[in-house]
Design an enzyme around this catalytic site. Structure first.
Site, short mmCIF file in Angstrom:
data_model
loop_
_atom_site.label_atom_id
_atom_site.label_comp_id
_atom_site.label_asym_id
_atom_site.label_seq_id
_atom_site.Cartn_x
_atom_site.Cartn_y
_atom_site.Cartn_z
N HIS A 674 69.74 157.77 1.35
CA HIS A 674 68.51 158.11 2.07
C HIS A 674 67.72 159.14 1.26
CE1 HIS A 674 65.94 158.67 5.57
NE2 HIS A 674 65.95 159.94 5.27
N ASP A 723 75.69 151.02 3.46
CA ASP A 723 74.87 151.47 2.33
C ASP A 723 73.44 151.00 2.54
OD1 ASP A 723 73.91 152.38 -0.09
OD2 ASP A 723 74.74 150.72 -1.25
#
Length: 965
Positions: A674, A723
């Site tokens: 992120h 992921d």
């Protein structure tokens, strides 16, 4: 939520048009099998919340089980006011039905738009509807023409703008059902049945893998080299069902094979592991990639291709270049009315967002600095020296790791308010969307309020910096120490200024328990200055001597162990028994970690009382690996060294997800962290997560909407991971998790080379008593007979001064002589020598040697002493004022006098106080050593006596007799 656990919700920033409304944070893993394959989260609003819906130019609230929004008047286009959800999954060619209840305060049109939530924002379907003032049910069916998340992020939103008058619309029972796959199904690749460290096993150490098998009998395994030739075979050991993963597991131990090489694989039947090495090269490379993370995330400087490569280069962020508002004159939030701005350029961006937070910058900078300080004291600091990192400062004569850390330390110092307190954080007024390069952030930057926790974080790191830079850059050292002392005093005056978590535009970072911050700051200040006031605060803390070490681990909210690490590593004046107790606390917890790892199927040294995995679990695992490393440093026992590399295997692929949680390391390394710039998953023109970055990892507690879509609600703790760039509660990347990785990567690289040391539990014998020669006013040469150690050899010697029961290290040398400088003229010293072996075990002290430096006969000008004492039975306080009556300024001073009776100094302030027999010496600190002609400084002490308390009559300063007022 467990005590002091941390959920930092990053709410989406409203942006115009059909841009993806993004959130920022940390992550989790799995496949969500929702009933009837429902694609919308929280479509009934029965929980009183509108999460995870985002809004653009619409003010929303959950009211009576509905989501109601007010749309301002005068929006020109339908897409000027939006409500929506991101991360909605679709399968091309499959049918879906969209349905919702809605009504408005006045009849009006609206539209439903479904499509791509990232550039180029392609629409799959758009349907327009006319709302009335009573609730109606609307629905339609369509066929998807794109696959999500393969095509980026799917999105469903309501277009509500384009109306002249203000209106209010309410929605309920929003549903989007269809497709063949449950949300998340097929996104996360299936894990391997044979789980290994995908990077490298270190030669000479234990080598273990995990087999997932329900068989209750041992299974044959085969180890093959890169050519496919069998090089070793054996039988697995069944362990039953692993509680953290739910997997039935076996242990595979192939430690007996130790031939270095690349491309090895382990197989059990038809199941084969990812390839791995038996080597040290990749471990040593990780040392530098993990540290490179910080240059990548610098604020206020361009990230240049010559250091990171073209794909990772970018312009400087927040340097007052449009569209940035910049960080050079940042005001406080409007509700604070602080009346000033601060120049807070520089520092590291905290996580995937553009905020800079003191309470997370503190532990991050400290760990980077401690990586160097530990290596310099008991390890090998050469690989961290100048020219070792690929950064702009790599040829300035200063160790590169310190150059990198200083970029953050300087920012922390800038966050200090005029009153000495420190602002908790600073960031943009709104969350920036994904993806957004730092130089493209258009929002105003704001300072949050000051807090006690931030003030103590800065005090601790500044004190640590002051001692590290003392000889490298004395001016910066003095600046840091002055800031640290001012901050600590301000924190003591404001001990409970609690920051209540506020996540509007930046991470919350609330913390209500501050005893650990006080302990950490006192430990750093005492270690740097030796001042008795800090020692008192330190030794009276409930955290003293490792009391806060536990199997959960330490992080930005639990900082007591940082103080323990400093006290155990850096020479200070604490009694040897106290230091031994601190080290014992580390070995006790390290033994608990080893026992936990032996019980588990996957080697993660981390445990919470409820068995869950929290946000940033990988960061806690990394810090607990550091506890194992320090236990080896303190004892030399091989079991802790093996434990470090075994546990690192969990981070590097030996886990139930078959992911290496370190980007760029391993055949299945995570890559979609992120992050607003490392956002390749949303924009192919941007890079994937940089190599050497640690993912936050599994999170079995509250998860963001993307994590909810991809991960089963009932996931086992180690399987709560995916992921995905927008699943921030499991895949965030941050400076504090990478500082933990950098610490253990450096330790592992340092210990990986050569033959593993022999386990040594016996300290060396004591060296001979030091003989003194070449005595001057400020120095002496000491020489002694060598100590011996039959197992790991003598590594170095600490030369210590002895005052009563306290010892303070003045220098550490590898030979059997030391030339000491910087001593005080005409002063008695008692020296001893302590030997340290290759396992970092220390001998008893040698016999002592008394030395008195020569008197300084250089004229320094006159002096006057004002001595005032107030007594009570058995005790007294004395205030002493020293005045320079000469014509030359003093750069430092040493006051001496002798008591006429049996008085003893028990504590003192504003000077370094020592007493030998009747003779008392007080020497200046850096902040009060300069006294101009005619100037004065005031000091004082507390004392004890029996009989009569008679004032001393003769005083000297720097060897010159003074008049007495």
């Amino acid at each position: 939520m467990a005590s002091r656990s941390f959920f930092r919700w990053h709410r989406p920033a409203a942006v115009a048009l059909a841009a993806a409304m993004a959130m920022s944070g940390a992550l989790a893993t799995g496949v969500a099998h929702a009933a009837e394959y429902e694609r919308i989260l929280n479509g009934t609003f029965d929980n009183g919340s509108t999460d995870p819906w985002w809004a653009g130019n619409v003010s929303t609230a959950a009211v009576n089980g509905e989501m109601c929004g007010t749309i301002r008047a005068g929006t020109s286009s339908p897409w000027d006011a939006l409500l929506g959800q991101n991360g909605v999954p679709f399968e091309s060619g499959q049918s879906y039905t969209m349905a919702f209840d809605a009504y408005a305060t006045a009849p009006r049109p609206m539209a439903v738009v479904i499509g791509q939530g990232v550039p180029p924002y392609q629409e799959m379907v758009k349907r327009e509807f006319q709302l009335g003032t009573t609730k109606q049910r609307f629905s339609f069916t369509f066929t998807a023409t794109m696959d999500f998340p393969d095509a980026g992020g799917g999105q469903m939103n309501f277009h509500l703008g384009g109306q002249a008058a203000e209106s209010r619309i309410c929605f309920d029972n929003v549903s989007l059902v269809g497709g063949l796959k449950a949300p998340g199904e097929g996104y996360t690749p299936p894990p391997k049945k044979v789980q290994v460290n995908q990077v490298a096993y270190v030669p000479g150490l234990s080598k273990q893998a995990t087999l997932v098998s329900a068989a209750t009998t041992p299974q044959p395994w085969v180890l093959k080299n890169s050519a496919g030739t069998t090089v070793a075979t054996g039988q697995s050991t069944p362990k039953g069902t692993d509680t953290n993963s739910g997997d039935p597991v076996h242990l595979i131990d192939f430690s007996s094979f130790d031939t270095p090489g690349t491309g090895y694989t382990l197989s059990v039947g038809a199941d084969t592991s990812f390839p791995f090495d038996i080597a040290t090269d990749e471990i040593k490379k990780l040392r530098y990639d993990s540290l490179a993370y910080f240059y990548h995330n610098r604020s206020g400087i361009p990230i240049e291709a010559q250091y990171v490569g073209t794909q990772y280069s970018r312009p400087a962020g927040h340097v007052d270049v449009a569209p940035n508002k910049g960080d050079s004159a940042v005001p406080c939030r409007a509700n604070l009315n602080c009346g000033y701005t601060l120049d807070v350029r520089g520092g590291w961006y905290d996580a995937g967002d553009h905020g800079k937070y003191v309470v997370n910058g503190g532990i991050s900078a400290w760990q980077v600095l401690n990586t160097y300080e530990r290596a310099k004291l008991i390890g090998d600091a050469a690989p961290l020296g100048d020219g070792k990192l690929n950064i702009p400062e790599k040829a300035n004569g200063v160790p590169d790791i310190l150059d990198e850390a200083r970029w953050e330390v300087e920012f922390l110092l800038k966050m200090q308010a005029p009153d000495g307190m420190v602002h908790h954080k600073m960031h943009s007024e709104q969350w920036t969307g994904l993806p957004t390069r730092p130089d493209q952030d258009p929002y105003q930057r704001l300072l949050s309020t000051t807090s006690t926790s931030a003030t103590l974080n800065m005090a601790a790191v500044a004190a640590q910096s002051a001692r590290i830079w003392k000889t490298i850059d004395p001016t910066f050292s003095a600046k840091a120490l002055a800031a640290a002392k001012k901050a600590y005093a301000a924190a003591k005056a404001n001990p409970d200024k609690i920051f209540n978590s506020d996540d509007s535009g930046g991470g919350g970072y609330g913390d209500e328990v501050l005893t650990d911050e006080f302990y950490w700051a006192a430990a750093e200040l005492f270690t740097t200055t030796g001042e008795s006031a800090y020692r008192t605060d330190l030794t009276s803390s409930p955290h003293f001597k490792g009391k806060s070490l536990n199997v959960r681990g330490y992080d930005w909210q639990s900082l007591g162990p940082l103080g323990d690490i400093t006290l155990a590593l850096v020479p200070n004046g604490l009694p040897a028994a106290d230091i031994a107790a601190i080290k014992s606390a580390f070995t006790t917890v390290a033994d608990q970690h080893l026992a936990e790892v032996a019980r588990l199927g996957y080697p993660a040294p981390y445990r919470k009382s409820d068995g869950g995995y929290e946000w940033g679990s990988n960061g806690l695992v990394a810090n607990n690996i550091a506890v194992l490393a320090l236990a080896h440093d303190f004892t030399g026992q091989a079991k802790y060294r093996d434990g470090v590399y075994n546990a690192m295997g969990y981070l590097l692929g030996r886990n139930p997800m078959s992911y290496s949680y370190v980007a760029g390391y391993g055949d299945r390394a995570f890559k979609n962290g992120h992050h607003r710039f490392w956002a390749n998953q949303l924009d192919p023109a941007l890079p994937v997560t940089a190599p050497g970055t640690l993912s936050g990892g599994p999170n079995s507690y509250g998860r963001d909407s993307h994590a909810q879509r991809f991960i089963p609600a009932d996931c086992k703790p180690q399987k709560c991971y995916v992921d995905h760039i927008q699943a921030f509660t499991v895949n965030e990347v941050t400076i504090n998790w990478n500082s933990a990785l950098a610490w253990i990567a450096n330790w592992a690289a340092e210990k990986a080379g050569g033959t593993p040391p022999v386990e040594d539990t016996t300290p060396p014998n004591a060296p001979g008593a030091p003989a003194a020669s070449d005595i001057t006013t400020t120095g002496v040469k000491l020489t002694w007979n060598a100590a011996t150690d039959a197992e790991s050899g003598v590594k170095n010697y600490d030369v210590v001064t002895v005052d009563g029961g306290a010892q303070r290290v003045v220098t550490t040398v590898t030979g059997t002589s030391a030339t000491l400088t910087g001593l005080t003229p005409d002063t008695a010293y008692t020296f001893a020598v302590i030997a340290r072996n290759g396992a970092n075990l220390t001998s008893t002290a040698s016999q002592t040697t008394a030395v008195r430096t020569k008197a300084d006969t250089t004229p320094t000008g006159g002096c006057k002493i004002t001595y005032r004492a107030s007594s009570w039975p058995g005790g007294f306080n004395a205030d002493v004022r020293i005045t320079n009556t000469g014509t030359t300024a003093w750069n430092s001073w040493a006051l001496k006098f002798a008591f006429p009776g049996n008085q003893k100094v028990t504590n003192g302030w504003s000077a370094n106080w020592t007493q030998s027999g009747a003779e008392v010496t007080a020497t200046s600190y850096s902040w009060n050593g300069t006294v101009a002609p005619g100037g004065s400084t005031s000091i004082g002490f507390g004392g004890s006596f029996s009989g009569q308390n008679t004032d001393p009559t003769a005083f000297t300063v720097n060897g010159q007799a003074c008049t007495k007022d």
